[in-house]
Design an enzyme around this catalytic site. Sequence first.
Site: not given
Ligand code: RB5
Length: 152
Positions: A11, A68, A70, A101, A136
């Site tokens: 993203d 993304c 996180t 695994h 596994h």
């Molecule tokens: C985008 O702002 C953020 O929410 C997205 O990149 C991600 O971290 C969501 O899990």
Amino acid sequence: MNARRVVIASDHAGFELKQTLVAELQALGCDAVDLGPADTASVDYPDFADRLAEAIAQDAADTGVLVCGTGIGISIAANRHRHIRAGLAHDVTSARLMREHNDANVLVLGGRLIGPETARDCLKVFLQTSFEGGRHQRRVDKLSPPSGPRPA
Ligand code: RB5
């Protein structure tokens, strides 16, 4: 021999790291198929997880990378697809063990949480490591039973 094809998407929050990893894939001799986005304009991570899952379903590649902010949201979205086993890594050990695994076919990284050096190392280890099979395999088989809901 054909270069190993790897599909990659993110993203907006993962865009910068995605660009770094596209370059790393190319440096490793892979055929990196960038499924977007093309810039940092705000987008919704489920759309790009779905795009990558569809590409793998269509045999464009058997391996993917998602980024993304996180890594969490795009992991959740990717793992809604039965043929995807997406693992989130913050360290090289996780990147290795998700292959050994879990037979993970998608590496997920958090662009706002991980540095580029560690991310590149995770990518290399993920690509180099094979599934161990054995005990596994039975567990991985239970992740996506052939049909219907899981038994009670
Ligand atoms: C985008 O702002 C953020 O929410 C997205 O990149 C991600 O971290 C969501 O899990």
